[in-house]
Design a protein around this motif. Structure first.
Motif, PDB file in Angstrom:
ATOM      1  N   HIS A  62       0.831  -1.200   0.000  1.00 17.91           N
ATOM      2  CA  HIS A  62       0.000   0.000   0.000  1.00 17.91           C
ATOM      3  C   HIS A  62       0.869   1.254   0.000  1.00 17.91           C
ATOM      4  O   HIS A  62       2.008   1.235   0.473  1.00 17.91           O
ATOM      5  CB  HIS A  62      -0.896   0.045   1.242  1.00 17.91           C
ATOM      6  CG  HIS A  62      -2.241  -0.576   1.038  1.00 17.91           C
ATOM      7  ND1 HIS A  62      -2.397  -1.919   0.812  1.00 17.91           N
ATOM      8  CD2 HIS A  62      -3.491  -0.039   1.027  1.00 17.91           C
ATOM      9  CE1 HIS A  62      -3.686  -2.195   0.684  1.00 17.91           C
ATOM     10  NE2 HIS A  62      -4.368  -1.070   0.797  1.00 17.91           N
ATOM     11  N   VAL A  63       0.312   2.322  -0.515  1.00 24.54           N
ATOM     12  CA  VAL A  63       0.916   3.639  -0.328  1.00 24.54           C
ATOM     13  C   VAL A  63       0.534   4.084   1.076  1.00 24.54           C
ATOM     14  O   VAL A  63      -0.645   4.104   1.437  1.00 24.54           O
ATOM     15  CB  VAL A  63       0.419   4.647  -1.378  1.00 24.54           C
ATOM     16  CG1 VAL A  63       0.989   6.028  -1.081  1.00 24.54           C
ATOM     17  CG2 VAL A  63       0.823   4.191  -2.780  1.00 24.54           C
ATOM     18  N   LEU A  64       1.527   4.415   1.881  1.00 24.22           N
ATOM     19  CA  LEU A  64       1.327   4.711   3.296  1.00 24.22           C
ATOM     20  C   LEU A  64       1.341   6.208   3.562  1.00 24.22           C
ATOM     21  O   LEU A  64       1.949   6.980   2.812  1.00 24.22           O
ATOM     22  CB  LEU A  64       2.428   4.041   4.117  1.00 24.22           C
ATOM     23  CG  LEU A  64       2.739   2.576   3.777  1.00 24.22           C
ATOM     24  CD1 LEU A  64       3.985   2.113   4.518  1.00 24.22           C
ATOM     25  CD2 LEU A  64       1.547   1.688   4.111  1.00 24.22           C
ATOM     26  N   ASP A  65       0.680   6.607   4.633  1.00 20.96           N
ATOM     27  CA  ASP A  65       0.748   7.984   5.111  1.00 20.96           C
ATOM     28  C   ASP A  65       1.774   8.049   6.233  1.00 20.96           C
ATOM     29  O   ASP A  65       1.586   7.451   7.295  1.00 20.96           O
ATOM     30  CB  ASP A  65      -0.616   8.449   5.636  1.00 20.96           C
ATOM     31  CG  ASP A  65      -1.630   8.670   4.531  1.00 20.96           C
ATOM     32  OD1 ASP A  65      -1.211   8.779   3.362  1.00 20.96           O
ATOM     33  OD2 ASP A  65      -2.835   8.733   4.822  1.00 20.96           O
ATOM     34  N   ILE A  66       2.864   8.762   6.003  1.00 19.04           N
ATOM     35  CA  ILE A  66       3.888   8.943   7.030  1.00 19.04           C
ATOM     36  C   ILE A  66       3.723  10.346   7.608  1.00 19.04           C
ATOM     37  O   ILE A  66       4.007  11.342   6.946  1.00 19.04           O
ATOM     38  CB  ILE A  66       5.315   8.778   6.457  1.00 19.04           C
ATOM     39  CG1 ILE A  66       5.402   7.518   5.579  1.00 19.04           C
ATOM     40  CG2 ILE A  66       6.331   8.745   7.580  1.00 19.04           C
ATOM     41  CD1 ILE A  66       5.113   6.234   6.292  1.00 19.04           C
ATOM     42  N   LYS A  67       3.232  10.404   8.837  1.00 17.63           N
ATOM     43  CA  LYS A  67       2.968  11.693   9.480  1.00 17.63           C
ATOM     44  C   LYS A  67       4.190  12.099  10.298  1.00 17.63           C
ATOM     45  O   LYS A  67       4.526  11.460  11.293  1.00 17.63           O
ATOM     46  CB  LYS A  67       1.741  11.587  10.372  1.00 17.63           C
ATOM     47  CG  LYS A  67       1.175  12.919  10.810  1.00 17.63           C
ATOM     48  CD  LYS A  67      -0.167  12.749  11.508  1.00 17.63           C
ATOM     49  CE  LYS A  67      -0.751  14.098  11.883  1.00 17.63           C
ATOM     50  NZ  LYS A  67      -2.083  13.947  12.560  1.00 17.63           N
ATOM     51  N   VAL A  68       4.848  13.160   9.846  1.00 12.75           N
ATOM     52  CA  VAL A  68       6.080  13.619  10.484  1.00 12.75           C
ATOM     53  C   VAL A  68       5.936  15.084  10.884  1.00 12.75           C
ATOM     54  O   VAL A  68       5.755  15.952  10.023  1.00 12.75           O
ATOM     55  CB  VAL A  68       7.296  13.465   9.543  1.00 12.75           C
ATOM     56  CG1 VAL A  68       8.579  13.828  10.283  1.00 12.75           C
ATOM     57  CG2 VAL A  68       7.369  12.065   8.983  1.00 12.75           C
ATOM     58  N   ASP A  69       6.018  15.333  12.175  1.00 16.58           N
ATOM     59  CA  ASP A  69       5.977  16.704  12.683  1.00 16.58           C
ATOM     60  C   ASP A  69       4.801  17.503  12.121  1.00 16.58           C
ATOM     61  O   ASP A  69       4.957  18.648  11.671  1.00 16.58           O
ATOM     62  CB  ASP A  69       7.299  17.424  12.383  1.00 16.58           C
ATOM     63  CG  ASP A  69       8.484  16.743  13.055  1.00 16.58           C
ATOM     64  OD1 ASP A  69       8.272  16.041  14.060  1.00 16.58           O
ATOM     65  OD2 ASP A  69       9.612  16.903  12.567  1.00 16.58           O
ATOM     66  N   GLY A  70       3.639  16.889  12.075  1.00 15.08           N
ATOM     67  CA  GLY A  70       2.432  17.615  11.683  1.00 15.08           C
ATOM     68  C   GLY A  70       2.114  17.594  10.205  1.00 15.08           C
ATOM     69  O   GLY A  70       1.042  18.043   9.811  1.00 15.08           O
ATOM     70  N   ARG A  71       2.996  17.077   9.366  1.00 17.48           N
ATOM     71  CA  ARG A  71       2.687  16.991   7.942  1.00 17.48           C
ATOM     72  C   ARG A  71       2.763  15.551   7.471  1.00 17.48           C
ATOM     73  O   ARG A  71       3.478  14.735   8.068  1.00 17.48           O
ATOM     74  CB  ARG A  71       3.600  17.897   7.110  1.00 17.48           C
ATOM     75  CG  ARG A  71       5.025  17.446   6.958  1.00 17.48           C
ATOM     76  CD  ARG A  71       5.869  18.535   6.308  1.00 17.48           C
ATOM     77  NE  ARG A  71       7.193  18.050   5.927  1.00 17.48           N
ATOM     78  CZ  ARG A  71       7.540  17.680   4.714  1.00 17.48           C
ATOM     79  NH1 ARG A  71       6.657  17.730   3.729  1.00 17.48           N
ATOM     80  NH2 ARG A  71       8.753  17.258   4.448  1.00 17.48           N
ATOM     81  N   THR A  72       2.039  15.247   6.407  1.00 18.90           N
ATOM     82  CA  THR A  72       1.933  13.869   5.941  1.00 18.90           C
ATOM     83  C   THR A  72       2.621  13.695   4.591  1.00 18.90           C
ATOM     84  O   THR A  72       2.435  14.495   3.678  1.00 18.90           O
ATOM     85  CB  THR A  72       0.457  13.449   5.817  1.00 18.90           C
ATOM     86  OG1 THR A  72      -0.164  13.569   7.102  1.00 18.90           O
ATOM     87  CG2 THR A  72       0.337  12.008   5.346  1.00 18.90           C
ATOM     88  N   GLU A  73       3.434  12.654   4.505  1.00 17.03           N
ATOM     89  CA  GLU A  73       4.087  12.309   3.248  1.00 17.03           C
ATOM     90  C   GLU A  73       3.602  10.938   2.789  1.00 17.03           C
ATOM     91  O   GLU A  73       3.319  10.057   3.611  1.00 17.03           O
ATOM     92  CB  GLU A  73       5.611  12.281   3.415  1.00 17.03           C
ATOM     93  CG  GLU A  73       6.224  13.625   3.767  1.00 17.03           C
ATOM     94  CD  GLU A  73       7.741  13.599   3.619  1.00 17.03           C
ATOM     95  OE1 GLU A  73       8.215  13.516   2.467  1.00 17.03           O
ATOM     96  OE2 GLU A  73       8.434  13.648   4.646  1.00 17.03           O
ATOM     97  N   LYS A  74       3.495  10.750   1.483  1.00 12.88           N
ATOM     98  CA  LYS A  74       3.117   9.469   0.908  1.00 12.88           C
ATOM     99  C   LYS A  74       4.383   8.649   0.642  1.00 12.88           C
ATOM    100  O   LYS A  74       5.351   9.163   0.070  1.00 12.88           O
ATOM    101  CB  LYS A  74       2.347   9.670  -0.401  1.00 12.88           C
ATOM    102  CG  LYS A  74       1.031  10.420  -0.248  1.00 12.88           C
ATOM    103  CD  LYS A  74      -0.013   9.573   0.447  1.00 12.88           C
ATOM    104  CE  LYS A  74      -1.363  10.273   0.474  1.00 12.88           C
ATOM    105  NZ  LYS A  74      -2.402   9.451   1.158  1.00 12.88           N
ATOM    106  N   ALA A  75       4.354   7.381   1.044  1.00 19.44           N
ATOM    107  CA  ALA A  75       5.540   6.552   0.872  1.00 19.44           C
ATOM    108  C   ALA A  75       5.148   5.078   0.827  1.00 19.44           C
ATOM    109  O   ALA A  75       4.019   4.705   1.148  1.00 19.44           O
ATOM    110  CB  ALA A  75       6.529   6.799   2.010  1.00 19.44           C
ATOM    111  N   ILE A  76       6.101   4.249   0.439  1.00 21.98           N
ATOM    112  CA  ILE A  76       5.925   2.794   0.480  1.00 21.98           C
ATOM    113  C   ILE A  76       7.044   2.204   1.327  1.00 21.98           C
ATOM    114  O   ILE A  76       8.107   2.815   1.497  1.00 21.98           O
ATOM    115  CB  ILE A  76       5.956   2.156  -0.923  1.00 21.98           C
ATOM    116  CG1 ILE A  76       7.253   2.524  -1.657  1.00 21.98           C
ATOM    117  CG2 ILE A  76       4.735   2.555  -1.732  1.00 21.98           C
ATOM    118  CD1 ILE A  76       7.420   1.820  -2.994  1.00 21.98           C
TER     119      ILE A  76
END
Length: 202
Positions: A62-76
């Motif tokens: 799946h494409v994951l939501d990586i929540k870092v310091d209040g913002r979200t990045e899409k990653a695998i």
């Protein structure tokens, strides 16, 4: 892809093996997220929460939501380093995803109708050569798994990569390299003793 997996992480500044050991003693996992136009970022995640997420098979495709310091990045998920003897995650790598570019991800294979397949009814034994396969597609088309229907597979028949039924927009990069890369996926072998009896008859 109905499932949405969110990983909550914090940035970390200290690097190196000694810093990683300190992070692990705190019940956390050192990680990195890289790719795209941004520089790699060092992260830490809660170990217990990470284990819960990784228990889901779908998280690996799946494409994951990586929540870092209040913002979200899409990653695998790109790589997981596990302890050889303990149920412990030592390190994890995430790769950023650009929705406008293809990604390559290993997707699990789901084998169905094995017990009722033609070959098994004749006494044949199923042998799996692969448990997953690398696919390439746009992030929006990433399948959770590839289904392999064994219903009509007879004794002595081998299914290869080219026999897999892929969703629209999904391809297998290995097959682009030539027919010699059309590796076996699963086969139904002859019942035990049959080969020996055939040789004796001959």
């Amino acid at each position: 892809m109905a499932n949405v997996f969110e990983f909550v992480a914090e940035t970390r500044s200290a690097t190196g093996s000694s810093a990683a050991k300190i992070v692990r003693r705190q019940g956390k996992v050192p990680a990195v997220i890289y790719g795209g136009s941004e520089a790699p970022a060092m992260l830490v995640l809660d170990h217990n929460e990470l284990l819960k997420q990784l228990a889901h098979e779908a998280v690996y495709s799946h494409v994951l939501d990586i929540k870092v310091d209040g913002r979200t990045e899409k990653a695998i998920l790109k790589h997981i380093q596990r302890h050889p003897a303990k149920p412990q995650i030592l390190h994890i790598d995430f790769m950023r995803v650009d929705e406008s570019h293809k990604v390559k991800v290993h997707v699990p294979l789901h084998f169905i109708n094995e017990a009722t397949s033609i070959g098994v009814k004749k006494g044949g034994a199923v042998s799996h050569a692969m448990a997953d396969v690398e696919v390439a597609c746009m992030p929006s088309a990433l399948p959770e798994f590839i289904e392999v229907d064994m219903a009509n597979v007879d004794v002595g028949v081998t299914l290869h990569l080219s026999d897999l039924v892929l969703p629209a927009g999904v391809e297998i990069p290995e097959l682009q390299q030539g027919s010699e890369h059309d590796h076996p996926v699963v086969q139904i072998s002859k019942p035990k003793g049959e080969s020996a009896s055939e040789e004796a008859s001959a």
